[in-house]
Design a protein around this motif. Structure first.
Motif, PDB file in Angstrom:
ATOM      1  N   ALA A  20     -34.374  65.062 -35.515  1.00  0.00           N
ATOM      2  CA  ALA A  20     -35.732  65.613 -35.503  1.00  0.00           C
ATOM      3  C   ALA A  20     -35.989  66.378 -34.205  1.00  0.00           C
ATOM      4  N   MET A  21     -35.482  65.875 -33.090  1.00  0.00           N
ATOM      5  CA  MET A  21     -35.659  66.576 -31.816  1.00  0.00           C
ATOM      6  C   MET A  21     -34.877  67.893 -31.816  1.00  0.00           C
ATOM      7  N   ASN A  22     -33.698  67.886 -32.418  1.00  0.00           N
ATOM      8  CA  ASN A  22     -32.867  69.098 -32.476  1.00  0.00           C
ATOM      9  C   ASN A  22     -33.487  70.193 -33.334  1.00  0.00           C
ATOM     10  N   THR A  23     -34.335  69.827 -34.293  1.00  0.00           N
ATOM     11  CA  THR A  23     -34.896  70.821 -35.211  1.00  0.00           C
ATOM     12  C   THR A  23     -36.376  71.121 -34.955  1.00  0.00           C
ATOM     13  N   HIS A  24     -37.011  70.410 -34.033  1.00  0.00           N
ATOM     14  CA  HIS A  24     -38.430  70.661 -33.758  1.00  0.00           C
ATOM     15  C   HIS A  24     -38.569  71.979 -32.997  1.00  0.00           C
ATOM     16  N   ASN A  25     -39.494  72.838 -33.439  1.00  0.00           N
ATOM     17  CA  ASN A  25     -39.603  74.175 -32.843  1.00  0.00           C
ATOM     18  C   ASN A  25     -40.119  74.177 -31.408  1.00  0.00           C
ATOM     19  N   ARG A  26     -40.694  73.085 -30.920  1.00  0.00           N
ATOM     20  CA  ARG A  26     -41.204  73.023 -29.556  1.00  0.00           C
ATOM     21  C   ARG A  26     -40.177  72.416 -28.590  1.00  0.00           C
ATOM     22  N   VAL A  27     -39.195  71.693 -29.121  1.00  0.00           N
ATOM     23  CA  VAL A  27     -38.213  70.980 -28.290  1.00  0.00           C
ATOM     24  C   VAL A  27     -37.035  71.900 -27.980  1.00  0.00           C
ATOM     25  N   SER A  28     -36.764  72.057 -26.684  1.00  0.00           N
ATOM     26  CA  SER A  28     -35.625  72.879 -26.270  1.00  0.00           C
ATOM     27  C   SER A  28     -34.383  72.038 -25.994  1.00  0.00           C
ATOM     28  N   GLY A  29     -34.555  70.723 -25.884  1.00  0.00           N
ATOM     29  CA  GLY A  29     -33.432  69.824 -25.669  1.00  0.00           C
ATOM     30  C   GLY A  29     -33.925  68.445 -25.300  1.00  0.00           C
ATOM     31  N   TYR A  30     -32.991  67.527 -25.170  1.00  0.00           N
ATOM     32  CA  TYR A  30     -33.338  66.164 -24.776  1.00  0.00           C
ATOM     33  C   TYR A  30     -32.157  65.538 -24.069  1.00  0.00           C
ATOM     34  N   ILE A  40     -37.529  64.430 -23.039  1.00  0.00           N
ATOM     35  CA  ILE A  40     -37.626  65.512 -24.010  1.00  0.00           C
ATOM     36  C   ILE A  40     -38.091  66.773 -23.278  1.00  0.00           C
ATOM     37  N   TYR A  41     -37.288  67.829 -23.395  1.00  0.00           N
ATOM     38  CA  TYR A  41     -37.608  69.114 -22.787  1.00  0.00           C
ATOM     39  C   TYR A  41     -38.266  69.995 -23.841  1.00  0.00           C
ATOM     40  N   ARG A  42     -39.412  70.580 -23.490  1.00  0.00           N
ATOM     41  CA  ARG A  42     -40.174  71.364 -24.458  1.00  0.00           C
ATOM     42  C   ARG A  42     -40.428  72.780 -23.940  1.00  0.00           C
ATOM     43  N   ASP A  43     -40.372  73.739 -24.852  1.00  0.00           N
ATOM     44  CA  ASP A  43     -40.648  75.135 -24.510  1.00  0.00           C
ATOM     45  C   ASP A  43     -42.097  75.281 -24.066  1.00  0.00           C
ATOM     46  N   GLU A  44     -42.284  75.828 -22.876  1.00  0.00           N
ATOM     47  CA  GLU A  44     -43.595  76.158 -22.323  1.00  0.00           C
ATOM     48  C   GLU A  44     -44.533  74.956 -22.170  1.00  0.00           C
ATOM     49  N   LEU A  45     -43.999  73.761 -22.228  1.00  0.00           N
ATOM     50  CA  LEU A  45     -44.782  72.534 -22.045  1.00  0.00           C
ATOM     51  C   LEU A  45     -44.025  71.586 -21.121  1.00  0.00           C
ATOM     52  N   PRO A  46     -44.733  70.660 -20.486  1.00  0.00           N
ATOM     53  CA  PRO A  46     -44.059  69.723 -19.576  1.00  0.00           C
ATOM     54  C   PRO A  46     -43.034  68.828 -20.289  1.00  0.00           C
ATOM     55  N   THR A  47     -42.022  68.437 -19.554  1.00  0.00           N
ATOM     56  CA  THR A  47     -41.045  67.459 -20.024  1.00  0.00           C
ATOM     57  C   THR A  47     -41.742  66.112 -20.157  1.00  0.00           C
ATOM     58  N   ILE A  48     -41.371  65.356 -21.175  1.00  0.00           N
ATOM     59  CA  ILE A  48     -41.961  64.022 -21.380  1.00  0.00           C
ATOM     60  C   ILE A  48     -40.865  62.982 -21.520  1.00  0.00           C
ATOM     61  N   ARG A  49     -41.230  61.738 -21.216  1.00  0.00           N
ATOM     62  CA  ARG A  49     -40.327  60.602 -21.416  1.00  0.00           C
ATOM     63  C   ARG A  49     -40.845  59.773 -22.578  1.00  0.00           C
ATOM     64  N   LYS A 101     -46.580  56.677 -34.635  1.00  0.00           N
ATOM     65  CA  LYS A 101     -45.545  56.611 -35.645  1.00  0.00           C
ATOM     66  C   LYS A 101     -44.777  57.922 -35.538  1.00  0.00           C
ATOM     67  N   MET A 102     -43.603  57.996 -36.100  1.00  0.00           N
ATOM     68  CA  MET A 102     -42.741  59.163 -35.925  1.00  0.00           C
ATOM     69  C   MET A 102     -43.413  60.463 -36.354  1.00  0.00           C
ATOM     70  N   GLY A 103     -44.030  60.494 -37.505  1.00  0.00           N
ATOM     71  CA  GLY A 103     -44.675  61.715 -37.979  1.00  0.00           C
ATOM     72  C   GLY A 103     -45.774  62.189 -37.046  1.00  0.00           C
ATOM     73  N   GLU A 104     -46.522  61.250 -36.507  1.00  0.00           N
ATOM     74  CA  GLU A 104     -47.588  61.593 -35.557  1.00  0.00           C
ATOM     75  C   GLU A 104     -46.977  62.179 -34.284  1.00  0.00           C
ATOM     76  N   PHE A 105     -45.897  61.587 -33.836  1.00  0.00           N
ATOM     77  CA  PHE A 105     -45.232  62.064 -32.629  1.00  0.00           C
ATOM     78  C   PHE A 105     -44.774  63.516 -32.783  1.00  0.00           C
ATOM     79  N   LEU A 106     -44.278  63.863 -33.959  1.00  0.00           N
ATOM     80  CA  LEU A 106     -43.830  65.238 -34.183  1.00  0.00           C
ATOM     81  C   LEU A 106     -44.983  66.220 -33.997  1.00  0.00           C
ATOM     82  N   GLY A 107     -46.185  65.838 -34.390  1.00  0.00           N
ATOM     83  CA  GLY A 107     -47.362  66.677 -34.147  1.00  0.00           C
ATOM     84  C   GLY A 107     -47.746  66.688 -32.679  1.00  0.00           C
ATOM     85  N   ALA A 108     -47.672  65.531 -32.031  1.00  0.00           N
ATOM     86  CA  ALA A 108     -48.065  65.404 -30.627  1.00  0.00           C
ATOM     87  C   ALA A 108     -47.146  66.189 -29.693  1.00  0.00           C
TER      88      ALA A 108
END
Length: 129
Positions: A20-30, A40-49, A101-108
């Motif tokens: 899911a992290m590999n295919t999410h359009n906001r995630v650039s890597g992890y 989790i590294y995100r495009d144009e957004l802060p990295t999160i743990r 939950k996982m689905g919510e996280f994908l939105g967050a």
């Protein structure tokens, strides 16, 4: 249920999370920092743990168990049938930690501060008031 299937998800759940992290359009890597613990590294957004768990119902006690051992921006219970108690969700939100939950996280993941994401169930409740 054995403890290793409560706090730490089974391998296939981790594979699901990573896919899911590999295919999410906001995630650039992890980067996997340790079992179930990711940066989790995100495009144009802060990295999160993020800590990924498999609690059937992630509670306040589970929240404290995780945040006492890990520095997190988000706690995610991975399985579709799992849930987050309202108290754990509100405690996390008040402390700047998203509890999902996982689905919510994908939105967050689309929010600079994932803890500001409003879960669909809470949006529905707000619509009734």
């Amino acid at each position: 249920m054995p403890d290793q299937f409560v706090k730490f998800p089974r391998r296939e759940s981790i594979v699901f999370f990573e896919k899911a992290m590999n295919t999410h359009n906001r995630v650039s890597g992890y980067k996997c920092l340790s079992d179930s613990y990711y940066e989790i590294y995100r495009d144009e957004l802060p990295t999160i743990r993020v800590f990924v768990a498999n609690y059937y119902a992630l509670s306040v006690a589970d929240y404290y168990d995780i945040v006492s051992d890990y520095e997190v921006d988000c706690l995610v219970t991975i399985s579709n049938w799992n849930r987050v108690t309202q108290d754990a969700y509100e405690l996390g939100k008040s402390n700047g930690v998203g509890v999902f939950k996982m689905g919510e996280f994908l939105g967050a993941l689309n929010y600079a501060r994932p803890c500001t994401y409003i879960r669909p169930i809470d949006q529905e409740d707000n619509g009734r008031r």
